[in-house]
Design a protein around this motif. Structure first.
Motif, PDB file in Angstrom:
ATOM      1  N   UNK A 282       0.838  -1.197   0.000  1.00  0.00           N
ATOM      2  CA  UNK A 282       0.000   0.000   0.000  1.00  0.00           C
ATOM      3  C   UNK A 282       0.875   1.250   0.000  1.00  0.00           C
ATOM      4  N   UNK A 283       0.559   2.210  -0.886  1.00  0.00           N
ATOM      5  CA  UNK A 283       1.392   3.407  -1.013  1.00  0.00           C
ATOM      6  C   UNK A 283       0.631   4.697  -0.731  1.00  0.00           C
ATOM      7  N   UNK A 284      -0.652   4.607  -0.385  1.00  0.00           N
ATOM      8  CA  UNK A 284      -1.415   5.820  -0.100  1.00  0.00           C
ATOM      9  C   UNK A 284      -2.872   5.489   0.150  1.00  0.00           C
ATOM     10  N   UNK A 285      -3.629   6.536   0.479  1.00  0.00           N
ATOM     11  CA  UNK A 285      -5.049   6.367   0.752  1.00  0.00           C
ATOM     12  C   UNK A 285      -5.857   6.551  -0.522  1.00  0.00           C
ATOM     13  N   UNK A 286      -6.761   5.610  -0.782  1.00  0.00           N
ATOM     14  CA  UNK A 286      -7.634   5.707  -1.944  1.00  0.00           C
ATOM     15  C   UNK A 286      -8.797   6.658  -1.713  1.00  0.00           C
ATOM     16  N   UNK A 287      -8.849   7.299  -0.548  1.00  0.00           N
ATOM     17  CA  UNK A 287      -9.912   8.246  -0.218  1.00  0.00           C
ATOM     18  C   UNK A 287      -9.389   9.677  -0.122  1.00  0.00           C
ATOM     19  N   UNK A 288      -8.135   9.903  -0.556  1.00  0.00           N
ATOM     20  CA  UNK A 288      -7.516  11.222  -0.428  1.00  0.00           C
ATOM     21  C   UNK A 288      -7.390  11.886  -1.798  1.00  0.00           C
ATOM     22  N   UNK A 289      -7.870  13.113  -1.909  1.00  0.00           N
ATOM     23  CA  UNK A 289      -7.881  13.831  -3.181  1.00  0.00           C
ATOM     24  C   UNK A 289      -6.475  14.003  -3.746  1.00  0.00           C
TER      25      UNK A 289
END
Length: 393
Positions: A282-289
């Motif tokens: 995982x490399x980041x949030x899929x809910x972050x613009x």
């Protein structure tokens, strides 16, 4: 006034019938003539003129020149100050919006569009907003539509492509990173745990059978097509672009594929089918613009090829051989589940098996079945295309 009409013999229209008072008009019908232009205005005080207005103003109700169509609306007039359209999404009940698309508007025809959201999560009810905005960047009223997101299978997405896995699915052991240091000071019974970073991410692996869309929908096996698809799939997984993994359990990870992609061929069908497996982190949030923008999942250029009709029709679910009296069911259509309450085997989507009882003979360890139907034998077979059949006779 009714004797001399409504303008007291003032002009050429003096003998025209007196206009009737119409309190509410809901439509207009034109028949039996050739029309060059139509303009309807709500301004009852406008000065009379033989020149028909050909442009919109604030009082215009309808205006059309019949040039190849009968459009009489005000889309062009209403959109002349619009700079673009934004498509936004948020989880129902929350406040913050994520902007999925920001589209410059060059003409009113740009309002007719189709866009796709690849970052939606299974089981979540979303609100999507169609938001026009002006040249001054001021947003107009939000047009909101509520939708419930559903996923059937496991999907691996990039900004321009999407792959569906359905058969042979398996997740490997996952782990959540939690970087800490343990310091054991002299004279202390317990250590001191130090966490100097906010590092926290998920890593895991995925394996599944590689099948094209047509095979998933129709169960028709084609060696050449599947071999080509397997090659494209491995190239897709190793192209070093950010991927998004989502599934029917509600999991949603923004990941990078690490290490290589392994392929295990199925020898029982002549190596025509392969299982692929790969590791991801995982490399980041899929809910972050901001993260979605950097990963390329905002303003994506995506057109799904699966919208086309398959080249061949689906095969029948239960073909019956009338000559032998035997019944064949496609094994891929049958569901096997374990009842968590009593541990019994539950079988669905099978006319024959769901009425049977299976158990293991404690002496011979053979699988034994019992049925109220007149069934003598059950066997499995595989055809030249790799389809597995359940044969009941």
């Amino acid at each position: 006034m009714f004797l001399m009409n409504y303008n007291f013999m003032y002009d050429k229209n003096t003998i025209d019938p007196a206009p009737a008072y119409i309190p509410m008009a809901s439509g207009l019908q034109l028949t039996n003539a050739i029309y060059d232009h139509l303009n309807v205005s709500g301004d009852g005080n406008m000065a009379y003129s033989e020149t028909i207005p050909d442009s919109w103003d604030v009082n215009t109700i309808m205006n059309t020149d019949f040039h190849g169509n009968v459009n009489a609306g005000n889309v062009d007039y209403s959109t002349q100050d619009l700079a673009g359209i934004r498509i936004k999404r948020r989880i129902k009940g929350t406040f913050a919006w994520i902007t999925l698309y920001d589209i410059a508007l060059e003409s009113s025809s740009g309002l007719a569009l189709t866009k796709y959201d690849l970052t939606n999560q299974h089981g979540i009810t979303y609100e999507y907003a169609f938001v026009p905005y002006l040249n001054t960047n001021v947003e107009c009223a939000y047009i909101i539509k509520e939708l419930e997101s559903k996923c059937d299978g496991v999907f691996v997405c990039s900004p321009g492509s999407i792959v569906k896995f359905y058969g042979g699915l398996s997740y490997g052991n996952g782990s959540m990173a939690n970087k800490t240091g343990v310091f054991e000071p002299l004279g202390s019974k317990y250590p001191i745990v130090v966490a100097n970073a906010d590092t926290q991410y998920y890593s895991g692996s995925l394996s599944a059978t590689a099948l094209t869309f047509n095979q998933l929908m129709n169960d028709k096996f084609d060696r050449v097509t599947n071999s080509s698809y397997l090659k494209l799939l491995t190239e897709f997984l190793t192209d070093h672009t950010t991927k998004l993994i989502k599934d029917w359990n509600g999991n949603l990870w923004l990941v990078a594929v690490t290490d290589g992609v392994q392929v295990k061929y199925n020898n029982s069908v002549g190596m025509g089918v392969g299982d692929v497996s790969f590791n991801f982190v995982e490399i980041g949030s899929a809910q972050d613009q901001e993260t979605l923008e950097k990963s390329g999942f905002i303003n994506i250029m995506f057109t799904p090829m699966t919208n086309t009709i398959p080249d061949y029709p689906p095969r029948p679910l239960n073909p019956v051989d009338s000559n032998t009296g035997s019944n064949e069911e496609y094994l891929s259509k049958i569901e096997f589940n374990i009842n968590p309450m009593d541990g019994d085997l539950v079988i669905n989507n099978s006319e024959w098996l769901q009425n049977m009882m299976f158990y293991i003979d404690p002496e011979t360890l053979d699988l034994v079945f019992e049925s109220e139907d007149d069934i003598e034998d059950i066997s499995f077979s595989i055809d030249t295309n790799g389809n597995i059949f359940l044969n009941v006779s």
